[in-house]
Write a protein that holds these residues in place. Structure first.
Motif, short mmCIF file in Angstrom:
data_model
loop_
_atom_site.label_atom_id
_atom_site.label_comp_id
_atom_site.label_asym_id
_atom_site.label_seq_id
_atom_site.Cartn_x
_atom_site.Cartn_y
_atom_site.Cartn_z
N GLN A 473 -15.21 -19.69 -51.34
CA GLN A 473 -16.02 -19.77 -50.12
C GLN A 473 -15.52 -20.86 -49.18
O GLN A 473 -15.78 -20.81 -47.98
CB GLN A 473 -17.48 -20.01 -50.48
N GLN A 474 -14.80 -21.83 -49.75
CA GLN A 474 -14.28 -22.95 -48.94
C GLN A 474 -12.84 -22.72 -48.50
O GLN A 474 -12.47 -22.95 -47.36
CB GLN A 474 -14.37 -24.26 -49.74
N ARG A 475 -12.00 -22.24 -49.44
CA ARG A 475 -10.57 -22.07 -49.14
C ARG A 475 -9.89 -21.29 -50.26
O ARG A 475 -10.51 -21.00 -51.28
CB ARG A 475 -9.89 -23.44 -48.99
N GLU A 476 -8.60 -21.00 -50.05
CA GLU A 476 -7.81 -20.36 -51.10
C GLU A 476 -7.50 -21.36 -52.21
O GLU A 476 -7.46 -22.57 -51.98
CB GLU A 476 -6.49 -19.82 -50.53
N LEU A 477 -7.28 -20.83 -53.40
CA LEU A 477 -6.95 -21.68 -54.54
C LEU A 477 -5.47 -21.52 -54.88
O LEU A 477 -4.92 -20.41 -54.83
CB LEU A 477 -7.79 -21.32 -55.77
N SER A 478 -4.84 -22.63 -55.22
CA SER A 478 -3.42 -22.60 -55.59
C SER A 478 -3.27 -22.07 -57.01
O SER A 478 -4.23 -21.98 -57.78
CB SER A 478 -2.83 -24.01 -55.51
N VAL A 479 -2.05 -21.75 -57.38
CA VAL A 479 -1.75 -21.33 -58.74
C VAL A 479 -2.20 -22.40 -59.72
O VAL A 479 -2.81 -22.11 -60.76
CB VAL A 479 -0.25 -21.03 -58.91
N GLU A 480 -1.90 -23.65 -59.40
CA GLU A 480 -2.26 -24.76 -60.29
C GLU A 480 -3.77 -24.87 -60.46
O GLU A 480 -4.26 -25.14 -61.56
CB GLU A 480 -1.70 -26.08 -59.74
N GLU A 481 -4.52 -24.65 -59.37
CA GLU A 481 -5.98 -24.71 -59.47
C GLU A 481 -6.53 -23.55 -60.29
O GLU A 481 -7.46 -23.73 -61.08
CB GLU A 481 -6.58 -24.71 -58.06
N LEU A 482 -5.95 -22.37 -60.11
CA LEU A 482 -6.39 -21.22 -60.91
C LEU A 482 -6.11 -21.46 -62.39
O LEU A 482 -6.94 -21.17 -63.25
CB LEU A 482 -5.68 -19.94 -60.44
N ASN A 483 -4.94 -22.01 -62.68
CA ASN A 483 -4.61 -22.35 -64.07
C ASN A 483 -5.60 -23.35 -64.65
O ASN A 483 -6.06 -23.21 -65.79
CB ASN A 483 -3.19 -22.93 -64.16
N ALA A 484 -5.92 -24.37 -63.86
CA ALA A 484 -6.82 -25.42 -64.34
C ALA A 484 -8.22 -24.86 -64.62
O ALA A 484 -8.85 -25.20 -65.63
CB ALA A 484 -6.90 -26.56 -63.32
N LEU A 485 -8.71 -23.99 -63.74
CA LEU A 485 -10.02 -23.38 -63.95
C LEU A 485 -10.02 -22.50 -65.21
O LEU A 485 -10.98 -22.49 -65.98
CB LEU A 485 -10.42 -22.55 -62.74
N MET A 486 -8.91 -21.78 -65.41
CA MET A 486 -8.83 -20.90 -66.58
C MET A 486 -8.82 -21.72 -67.86
O MET A 486 -9.52 -21.40 -68.83
CB MET A 486 -7.55 -20.06 -66.49
N LEU A 487 -8.04 -22.80 -67.89
CA LEU A 487 -7.96 -23.64 -69.08
C LEU A 487 -9.29 -24.31 -69.38
O LEU A 487 -9.70 -24.41 -70.55
CB LEU A 487 -6.86 -24.69 -68.90
N GLN A 488 -9.99 -24.76 -68.34
CA GLN A 488 -11.28 -25.40 -68.57
C GLN A 488 -12.29 -24.41 -69.13
O GLN A 488 -13.08 -24.74 -70.02
CB GLN A 488 -11.82 -26.02 -67.27
N ALA A 489 -12.28 -23.20 -68.60
CA ALA A 489 -13.19 -22.17 -69.11
C ALA A 489 -12.89 -21.87 -70.58
O ALA A 489 -13.82 -21.66 -71.38
CB ALA A 489 -13.05 -20.90 -68.27
#
Length: 602
Positions: A473-489
């Motif tokens: 809703q705020q902005r696009e996510l980078s590959v690194e951010e997507l990876n970090a969210l996946m790992l945290q989940a």
């Protein structure tokens, strides 16, 4: 020298001889014409949102005429669309199939616009009065009442038209890009001392190898390949989630999740009760993972150990063995279920062979009447058998839906897993009955592993997708951010059950379920399906004959009521966490038995 038996490919010639045949060309033209004629009918009768209308005889006749033709068109479109898609998913390099799919897409946009007009028109009618005076409306009562709600979440006709027309070059295009990239992805992997170029589907199948070194090398090669593909896949994911957020806002949904819950015929209270019970089960699943690590003689499981086989099966599980076992065991439930399965095998409804260009995974799709097609990448082990049983369960669901109209067969994802889980459970329980110690370990491990994926891993996917929607809703996510969210989940769900230094940061790229504008939050319905199916199976065990009297009718009614109403037929309260806990108790019992077997071995 022994040869591996060839695996079957499905027979599509019962519909048309081929995509390049005159018969197909005529069928394609007939579908296009039927869509155009439906549009003319809609124009003639002004099928669009209108001021509230009184239900008079003329309007009743209009409704019955329009819905009959609409259902007929949906039938024809489904058969043609599935026919083409069966070629695309088994060979993404099939240029003719891709071309015909693209050509059909513009007409599907027209049909989508007509669908929007139809829903808006229904929502502006006096729905309850129409249901009272028209037997046809009464048969479609749930659809009419849902339309009344949905119309409140529609943009203006011009905006809905624009959204539908743009979807083929936005959301659908990004989804197609994901499917093409992932199905054609080739991985460099050393096998038997030689570096080979292997399709991604084959590399991922090595996760179930008995050789841990090979599993690790396949995992590392897989991650490297996904890393190289992340730029276009991240663009696709960001674009799709951005589009869904934008449309949800303009349609006055509080969030993409609320829109998904409506589409899946459940409410937030049901979702929260289920997720709360799932979270409470994580310690039991971690106990299973620790026991599996003990059996593998390693301190802690890595990601590439999740699908490692345990135990041993004395009997062979090639495709013919799988066919025989499934047909026999389905017969322990009913002759009707067994006869259906035998027909699916005999009439070549199944495409089981992994091959270059074919997508990974498995699915079942209705084709025409009571016929389905089952897509699989069969592995000659017990997991391969249960996957077939699961997908054939979907086909049995389709058999029971066949007597309904096309609109009545449109069921939510939450209820779509009901028959598949039930059939898979029949196979698991049957295999356990005749199993020795090592076979019990193998069967239990396979069953718990599947449940772990649907409860623990699905929760991780839900948490990831929720975070992506909120962040997007705020902005696009980078590959690194997507990876970090996946790992945290993954850390939040698997916990200490897995070595957190060897998780899978690219699961967001792997799972096609994320890449759809029409099926946001594709994850939690699978958990609902597993736990609802297990709850029903428990009732079947308690009173088989009474259960059988109602079950097929339940399957045929899954497009006629919301999940809570259908569940109430079996005395189930979906808002009660206790129901979901009781279903998970069945899995906990399996975990207890599994851990006892592993500890007694040690």
């Amino acid at each position: 020298m022994t040869t591996t038996p060839s695996l079957p490919r499905w027979n599509m010639s019962v519909i048309y001889p081929g995509l390049d045949s005159p018969e197909f060309d005529q069928g394609f033209a007939d579908v296009v014409h039927s869509i155009q004629m439906l549009g003319q009918l809609f124009d003639t009768h002004h099928i669009e949102k209108q001021d509230a209308q009184h239900v008079e005889e003329a309007l009743q006749q209009t409704f019955e005429t329009v819905i009959a033709q609409y259902n007929s068109v949906l039938e024809d479109v489904q058969t043609l669309s599935v026919y083409i898609n069966c070629f695309v998913t088994t060979n993404s390099r099939d240029a003719l199939a891709q071309a015909r799919a693209s050509e059909l897409q513009k007409y599907l946009v027209q049909l989508s616009l007509l669908s929007t007009r139809f829903t808006a028109w229904l929502g502006s009618l006096g729905v309850e009065r129409l249901i009272a005076v028209s037997p046809v409306a009464a048969e479609h009562a749930y659809i009419l009442r849902q339309a009344k709600i949905e119309v409140a979440h529609m943009m203006s006709p011009a905006e809905e038209r624009l959204a539908a027309e743009l979807n083929s070059s936005s959301g659908r295009a990004w989804s197609k890009l994901h499917g093409n990239i992932t199905s054609q992805l080739v991985v460099s992997l050393e096998i038997d001392g030689q570096v080979q170029q292997v399709p991604m589907s084959v590399v991922r199948s090595l996760a179930s190898s008995t050789d841990r070194d090979l599993r690790q090398r396949a995992y590392e090669a897989e991650l490297a390949a996904w890393k190289d593909a992340t730029v276009p896949l991240a663009a696709a994911l960001n674009s799709i989630k951005g589009e869904v957020n934008t449309l949800a806002t303009h349609r006055h949904w509080e969030s993409a999740l609320d829109e998904s819950l409506f589409a899946n015929s459940i409410d937030r209270e049901t979702l929260q009760a289920m997720l709360s019970a799932a979270k409470a089960s994580f310690p039991a699943f971690r106990r299973y993972m620790h026991a599996k690590a003990q059996a593998l003689n390693i301190p802690r499981m890595a990601w590439y150990d999740i699908f490692a086989p345990l135990g041993s099966m004395k009997r062979s599980w090639d495709f013919k063995d799988a066919e025989q076992f499934i047909v026999e065991q389905f017969g322990t439930y009913s002759e009707r279920l067994s006869t259906y399965a035998a027909r699916a095998f005999h009439e070549h409804w199944i495409d089981a062979e992994p091959r270059p260009g074919k997508r990974d995974g498995a699915y079942c799709t209705p084709l025409r009447g009571d016929e389905s097609r089952v897509f699989a990448n069969f592995k000659p082990n017990f997991d391969g058998v249960t996957t077939l049983a699961h997908e054939l369960g979907h086909g049995y669901h389709n058999v029971n839906l066949a007597r309904r109209t096309a609109l009545q067969r449109s069921l939510p994802m939450t209820l779509a897993e009901t028959a598949s889980i039930f059939c898979e459970t029949i196979i698991n329980h049957a295999a356990l009955q005749k199993a020795d110690r090592q076979e019990r370990i193998a069967i239990l491990e396979s069953s718990i592993q599947g449940s772990c994926q649907v409860v623990v891993d699905i929760t991780s996917r839900f948490l990831f997708e929720q975070q992506v929607f909120e962040s997007r809703q705020q902005r696009e996510l980078s590959v690194e951010e997507l990876n970090a969210l996946m790992l945290q989940a993954q850390r939040d769900t698997y916990g200490d059950g897995l070595d957190e230094q060897s998780l899978h940061p690219y699961m967001w790229a792997v799972k096609q379920h994320y890449y759809s504008t029409g099926l946001s939050y594709y994850n939690y319905p699978y958990m609902f399906g597993l736990l609802f199916g297990l709850g029903l199976y428990a009732q079947y065990q308690q009173d088989p004959e009474t259960f059988k009297q109602n079950y097929d009718d339940l399957l045929s009614s899954t497009g006629l009521a919301d999940a809570a109403t259908l569940a109430a037929r079996f005395g189930i309260d979906l808002h009660a966490e206790s129901f979901w806990t009781a279903s998970l108790d069945i899995v906990r019992q399996e975990i207890d038995t599994f851990c006892e077997l592993i500890q007694s071995e040690g």
